[in-house]
Scaffold this motif. Structure first.
Motif, short mmCIF file in Angstrom:
data_model
loop_
_atom_site.label_atom_id
_atom_site.label_comp_id
_atom_site.label_asym_id
_atom_site.label_seq_id
_atom_site.Cartn_x
_atom_site.Cartn_y
_atom_site.Cartn_z
N LEU A 50 0.83 -1.21 0.00
CA LEU A 50 0.00 0.00 0.00
C LEU A 50 0.86 1.25 0.00
O LEU A 50 0.57 2.23 -0.71
CB LEU A 50 -0.92 0.00 1.22
CG LEU A 50 -1.82 1.24 1.39
CD1 LEU A 50 -2.79 1.36 0.23
CD2 LEU A 50 -2.56 1.18 2.71
N MET A 51 1.95 1.21 0.75
CA MET A 51 2.83 2.37 0.81
C MET A 51 3.49 2.64 -0.54
O MET A 51 3.55 3.79 -1.00
CB MET A 51 3.91 2.14 1.88
CG MET A 51 4.94 3.25 2.00
SD MET A 51 4.23 4.81 2.56
CE MET A 51 3.80 4.39 4.25
N SER A 52 3.96 1.60 -1.20
CA SER A 52 4.68 1.79 -2.46
C SER A 52 3.76 2.10 -3.63
O SER A 52 4.15 2.79 -4.56
CB SER A 52 5.50 0.53 -2.77
OG SER A 52 4.64 -0.60 -2.95
N VAL A 53 2.52 1.59 -3.58
CA VAL A 53 1.60 1.76 -4.71
C VAL A 53 0.79 3.04 -4.60
O VAL A 53 0.52 3.71 -5.61
CB VAL A 53 0.66 0.54 -4.83
CG1 VAL A 53 -0.43 0.79 -5.86
CG2 VAL A 53 1.46 -0.69 -5.21
N SER A 54 0.41 3.44 -3.39
CA SER A 54 -0.52 4.56 -3.23
C SER A 54 0.03 5.71 -2.40
O SER A 54 0.11 6.84 -2.88
CB SER A 54 -1.82 4.05 -2.60
OG SER A 54 -2.71 5.11 -2.37
N ARG A 55 0.42 5.45 -1.15
CA ARG A 55 0.75 6.54 -0.23
C ARG A 55 1.98 7.32 -0.69
O ARG A 55 1.97 8.56 -0.72
CB ARG A 55 0.97 5.99 1.18
CG ARG A 55 -0.25 5.28 1.77
CD ARG A 55 -1.33 6.26 2.15
NE ARG A 55 -2.52 5.58 2.66
CZ ARG A 55 -2.68 5.20 3.91
NH1 ARG A 55 -1.74 5.41 4.81
NH2 ARG A 55 -3.81 4.60 4.29
N PHE A 181 -5.68 14.75 -5.67
CA PHE A 181 -4.62 13.74 -5.75
C PHE A 181 -5.11 12.34 -5.39
O PHE A 181 -4.29 11.44 -5.19
CB PHE A 181 -3.47 14.11 -4.81
CG PHE A 181 -2.75 15.37 -5.19
CD1 PHE A 181 -1.70 15.34 -6.09
CD2 PHE A 181 -3.13 16.59 -4.65
CE1 PHE A 181 -1.03 16.50 -6.45
CE2 PHE A 181 -2.47 17.76 -4.99
CZ PHE A 181 -1.43 17.71 -5.90
N SER A 182 -6.42 12.14 -5.33
CA SER A 182 -6.93 10.84 -4.90
C SER A 182 -6.57 9.72 -5.88
O SER A 182 -6.49 8.56 -5.50
CB SER A 182 -8.45 10.90 -4.71
OG SER A 182 -9.09 11.23 -5.93
N GLY A 183 -6.36 10.07 -7.14
CA GLY A 183 -6.05 9.05 -8.14
C GLY A 183 -4.57 8.84 -8.37
O GLY A 183 -4.18 8.11 -9.29
N ARG A 186 1.05 4.54 -8.25
CA ARG A 186 2.30 4.25 -8.96
C ARG A 186 2.04 4.13 -10.46
O ARG A 186 1.15 3.42 -10.90
CB ARG A 186 2.91 2.97 -8.42
CG ARG A 186 4.30 2.66 -8.99
CD ARG A 186 4.92 1.51 -8.24
NE ARG A 186 4.12 0.30 -8.32
CZ ARG A 186 4.29 -0.77 -7.55
NH1 ARG A 186 5.23 -0.74 -6.61
NH2 ARG A 186 3.53 -1.83 -7.68
N GLY A 187 2.82 4.86 -11.24
CA GLY A 187 2.68 4.84 -12.69
C GLY A 187 1.83 5.95 -13.27
O GLY A 187 1.77 6.10 -14.48
N ARG A 188 1.18 6.75 -12.41
CA ARG A 188 0.29 7.80 -12.91
C ARG A 188 0.83 9.21 -12.70
O ARG A 188 0.22 10.17 -13.15
CB ARG A 188 -1.08 7.71 -12.23
CG ARG A 188 -1.93 6.55 -12.71
CD ARG A 188 -3.38 6.78 -12.40
NE ARG A 188 -3.87 8.03 -12.98
CZ ARG A 188 -5.09 8.52 -12.76
NH1 ARG A 188 -5.90 7.90 -11.93
NH2 ARG A 188 -5.47 9.65 -13.32
N TYR A 189 1.93 9.36 -12.01
CA TYR A 189 2.43 10.70 -11.71
C TYR A 189 3.80 10.97 -12.34
O TYR A 189 4.46 11.98 -12.02
CB TYR A 189 2.51 10.91 -10.20
CG TYR A 189 3.65 10.18 -9.51
CD1 TYR A 189 4.77 10.86 -9.07
CD2 TYR A 189 3.61 8.81 -9.31
CE1 TYR A 189 5.82 10.21 -8.44
CE2 TYR A 189 4.63 8.14 -8.69
CZ TYR A 189 5.74 8.85 -8.25
OH TYR A 189 6.78 8.18 -7.63
N GLY A 190 4.21 10.11 -13.25
CA GLY A 190 5.55 10.24 -13.83
C GLY A 190 5.81 11.57 -14.54
O GLY A 190 6.92 12.10 -14.50
#
Length: 328
Positions: A50-55, A181-183, A186-190
């Motif tokens: 959860l930490m690596s994918v979202s937070r 920033f709810s969405g 990982r992979g969406r903010y590059g």
């Protein structure tokens, strides 16, 4: 007289500033619908996932966005020579949204990179048109510049809304008009790393931007390539604006209030003030994001709404309070 006490105070202040930002970053990592404690990262694989994918992606995206928008606002204020403009009040943000709408209508299968490029081009054109308009304004009427920018941005935004309404895209348009920033996973903010890179690059050409703020004639007399520096500044503003809107949407007032606050604290030396601008932009955006997650938890208020309220209050304070300018 030795300057070591002053240097010690500056180092201590810098250390406290970095510590405050890191403290907010750590707090942001553990705020969310799912309760999570730091010790769980060592024993629970799901907590680490959860930490690596979202937070962590969300927190990094907040910091990059706040830092980049604050610096873009600082650059725009320097180039326009007006303290009360920023991309969202000068038509740059609305032009980027218009570019996104046009790409969605005519090239619906465009990639995110293609959408960003189109939004950057439209933002650049919109900013250029704004600069051409304010050249005709009386130089002593400084408050006319932001008023013209607000009206101009409203017109451009209305065109984008009308096109979206015709194509039944109003719900999609709302995503870009309200920053949140709810969405961010990982992979969406590059793309935000592009904005962060441009923000860091700005520090290396800060002296040239400062000279350009003196005006075309003075800048040329000092040996500066005025047109190139202006074009570089507009490119930074346009790309940062487009990247943030494509990724998270419009967040108002960051580029307006942060440079003004820093100017009152540190003066007009752009090279000295940019690190503080980046820090304060990241900190205020992070605090607004955390407030949006906590006020009506487990639901969430978009950070654009939270900072809109806070930024409006700070703007009124800037307008009515007496500045205590310092020059360094």
């Amino acid at each position: 007289m030795s300057t070591w006490p002053t240097q010690f105070r500056l180092s201590a202040q810098s250390g406290l500033a970095i510590a405050a930002l890191l403290l907010c970053v750590m707090a942001s990592l553990f705020i969310g619908v799912i309760d999570m404690h730091p010790a769980e990262l060592l024993s629970d694989p799901e907590a680490l996932w959860l930490m690596s994918v979202s937070r962590l992606p969300r927190t990094l995206s907040v910091v990059l966005t706040g830092m980049s928008l604050a610096i873009a606002g600082q650059v725009m204020q320097v180039l326009v020579q007006n303290r009360f403009v920023e991309p969202s009040t000068a038509g740059s943000g609305q032009s980027a949204v218009l570019g996104i709408v046009l790409v969605t209508l005519f090239v619906p299968d465009s990639s995110i990179a293609g959408t960003m490029i189109a939004a950057s081009i439209m933002s650049l054109l919109g900013t250029l048109l704004f600069l051409l308009m304010i050249r005709r304004l009386p130089p002593q009427e400084t408050y006319l510049v932001p008023l013209v920018g607000i009206v101009y941005g409203g017109v451009v935004g209305s065109v984008a809304i009308w096109l979206a309404w015709q194509a039944d895209l109003l719900q999609l348009l709302d995503v870009w008009m309200t920053g949140e920033f709810s969405g961010m996973v990982r992979g969406r903010y590059g793309l935000l790393w592009i904005a962060g890179t441009l923000a860091v690059f700005t520090w290396f050409v800060a002296d040239q931007f400062t000279i350009a703020s003196l005006g075309r004639d003075h800048a040329r007399n000092l040996g500066l390539d005025y047109r190139t520096i202006m074009a570089l500044g507009l490119l930074v503003i346009s790309v940062v604006t487009a990247v943030t809107i494509v990724t998270v949407g419009i967040i108002p007032f960051i580029g307006l209030v942060v440079p003004n606050i820093v100017s009152r604290l540190r003066g007009d030396n752009l090279r000295h003030s940019l690190p503080l601008v980046a820090w304060l932009g990241a900190l205020l955006t992070l605090l607004s994001d955390m407030a949006g997650r906590l006020i009506i938890a487990p639901y969430e208020i978009p950070v654009g709404t939270v900072f809109g309220v806070v930024g409006a209050a700070i703007t009124l304070w800037l307008l009515y309070s007496k500045p205590a300018m310092r020059y360094s």
